[in-house]
Structure formats: structure tokens, C-alpha cells
Design a protein around this motif. Structure first.
Motif, mmCIF file in Angstrom:
data_model
loop_
_atom_site.group_PDB
_atom_site.id
_atom_site.type_symbol
_atom_site.label_atom_id
_atom_site.label_comp_id
_atom_site.label_asym_id
_atom_site.label_seq_id
_atom_site.Cartn_x
_atom_site.Cartn_y
_atom_site.Cartn_z
ATOM 1 N N GLY A 27 0.815 -1.215 0.000
ATOM 2 C CA GLY A 27 0.000 0.000 0.000
ATOM 3 C C GLY A 27 0.849 1.266 0.000
ATOM 4 N N LYS A 28 0.185 2.406 0.188
ATOM 5 C CA LYS A 28 0.848 3.713 0.152
ATOM 6 C C LYS A 28 1.452 4.029 1.518
ATOM 7 N N TRP A 29 2.629 3.465 1.748
ATOM 8 C CA TRP A 29 3.218 3.570 3.083
ATOM 9 C C TRP A 29 3.757 4.962 3.387
ATOM 10 N N LYS A 30 4.069 5.761 2.353
ATOM 11 C CA LYS A 30 4.630 7.101 2.612
ATOM 12 C C LYS A 30 3.661 7.984 3.394
ATOM 13 N N GLU A 31 2.381 7.704 3.274
ATOM 14 C CA GLU A 31 1.404 8.443 4.070
ATOM 15 C C GLU A 31 1.629 8.201 5.563
ATOM 16 N N ARG A 32 2.231 7.058 5.865
ATOM 17 C CA ARG A 32 2.450 6.695 7.271
ATOM 18 C C ARG A 32 3.655 7.407 7.881
ATOM 19 N N GLN A 33 4.348 8.220 7.079
ATOM 20 C CA GLN A 33 5.435 9.031 7.620
ATOM 21 C C GLN A 33 4.896 10.172 8.479
#
Length: 259
Positions: A27-33
């Protein structure tokens, strides 16, 4: 890694992400930064592996990849030496960081610091293309593993001092092989003997002593490479108190280039 522990990490503000068998985020893990999953969201996600986003919450990781070293005994010897340098120079090192054993002959050293780096290749060995030591900080992540070798576990990652972080990075950089041209030694002031048979004071001294003779009483050679000696100050109450007061360390590691 159990869902219960993953939920605990998420509830305490760690950014946990699902990872596939190839250790690639799902998934779009960069959002989790910036926005971590909640513990409830973690419960609803299924994944073979899990990771932790670095940089967020000031988390930084030193990533050791021993695959670049051939042979299990050589890998073990390298790690033992590297870890001993860290323990010698940072009092209570294993009590201050989280150390995890990875699945592919490697280790993660995790801690918090005021200004985490990005991903940096800290050290490459001679004739190797891949780094043996890298950092994971802003914009990165690490896979979570069950084998913890330190007193602390992931939920106990905490801040170390800037001096302690500098020591970790400095020791790590000593393993970086750099081919450098020889540097001319500084010239000594001239001394003209009064007689042809007379030798200069430094010639007489050098004929009876070497640089290593001067330091043997205070230092021990702990690593002998083809281009340098890695030396460590011997333990003593006098030296320990001096170094602790000046640098906040118990005793230091130095690198001497060979001629």
C-alpha cells in the motif's frame, strides 16, 4: 510478531506498516510518515511481515548487512568486533538502544535522536559494491523482527545523547574503505652534525624507537588491516575519568594509517 504487540506499538505512536515477503511495503506507506495507522486499523490488516517507519518520532536505525562478508565465522567475528567497539565507548550501550537480528545475516540498531538522517551509506568494505553499514531515518522504514538482543524492545526505543550518536557514526565510518593517495610527511627542522660521525638527535632516537613503541603502554591494537591499525586506549581509572569528563566515553578507538 503478534497482532497484540503491533497494536501496542501503534497505540504508543509508532508508525507500523504491512510488508510483503520481499520486505516491500504493502500500500501507500509514505502516508504513514506523518499519519500512523491506529491500533484498530492494524487489527484489520493481514500481512506476512510488518515494518516500522523511521524518521517519524525521531527514530533512526543503523542497518548492518553482513551478507557482504563471505563466511559465517567471518560475519560473526566482524559483528563481535563492531559491537565491542560500541560497548567500550558508550557506557551501558545495550541498555540504551534496541538491537534486533534480521532474517538475512544482519542487525538493526534503533534509537531516537534530535535530527534523524535520511538513508546514508555509511561504510563499504574494500572491493564490495554494497554497503555493510547504512542508516535508516527520514523517508525510510525497517522490518520488525522477533529476535531482540538488547534489554529494550521496540516499544522502548528512546533517545540517546548527541555524543552517543556521534560515537556510533564515527565507529561505523572507520569501516569505510577509502583509497587515498599517500601524504608526504611533514619535514623536520634541519640539524647539522658537527662531525661526520655524529648523528642527529632524532636519528639516534628513531634508531632505537618506533611510533608503536611509544603507544604500547597506553594502547592495544584491536584491529590490524592492510592499511591501518585500529587501536584502543587501555583501561585505567586515570584514562577513564579523563575521557569521560572530556568526551563522555569510557575509552576511545583510534585509527592509525600505516606507511
Amino acid at each position: 510478531m503478534t497482532k497484540q504487540y503491533l497494536r501496542k506499538l501503534a497505540s504508543e505512536g509508532f508508525s507500523i506498516i504491512p510488508v510483503n515477503e520481499n520486505k516491500i511495503p504493502i500500500g501507500k506507506w509514505k502516508e504513514r510518515q506523518t499519519i500512523p495507522y491506529t491500533s484498530e486499523q492494524i487489527e484489520s490488516i493481514e500481512a506476512p511481515l510488518w515494518g516500522m517507519v523511521t524518521g517519524i518520532n525521531d527514530i533512526e536505525c543503523i542497518d548492518i548487512d553482513l551478507k557482504v562478508i563471505t563466511g559465517l565465522s567471518e560475519q560473526k567475528a566482524w559483528w563481535t568486533e563492531y559491537l565491542s567497539f560500541l560497548e567500550d565507548n558508550i557506557e551501558g550501550f545495550k541498555d540504551k538502544v534496541v538491537i534486533a537480528r534480521t532474517m538475512n545475516a544482519g542487525y538493526h540498531i534503533l534509537y531516537k535522536c534530535k535530527e534523524p538522517s535520511g538513508s546514508v551509506k555509511i561504510a563499504k568494505l574494500k572491493d564490495k559494491t554494497e554497503a555493510i553499514i547504512e542508516s535508516r531515518g527520514k523517508g525510510g522504514y525497517v522490518v520488525l523482527y522477533d529476535k531482540i538482543l538488547s534489554v529494550r524492545n521496540y516499544h522502548q526505543i528512546d533517545y540517546i545523547t548527541e555524543t552517543e550518536r556521534d560515537i556510533i557514526w564515527s565507529i561505523s565510518r572507520t569501516y569505510n574503505y577509502i583509497s587515498e593517495p599517500l601524504i608526504d610527511e611533514p619535514k623536520k627542522s634541519e640539524y647539522k652534525p658537527q662531525k661526520e660521525t655524529e648523528i642527529s638527535p632524532w636519528e639516534d632516537y628513531n634508531s632505537r624507537n618506533s611510533a608503536m613503541d611509544l603507544i604500547f603502554d597506553e594502547f592495544t591494537i584491536v584491529r590490524n588491516t592492510t592499511s591501518s591499525y585500529i587501536i584502543r586506549r587501555n583501561r585505567s581509572e586515570e584514562h577513564t575519568s579523563e575521557l569521560q569528563s572530556r568526551f563522555g566515553i569510557s575509552y576511545a578507538v583510534f585509527c592509525l594509517k600505516k606507511k
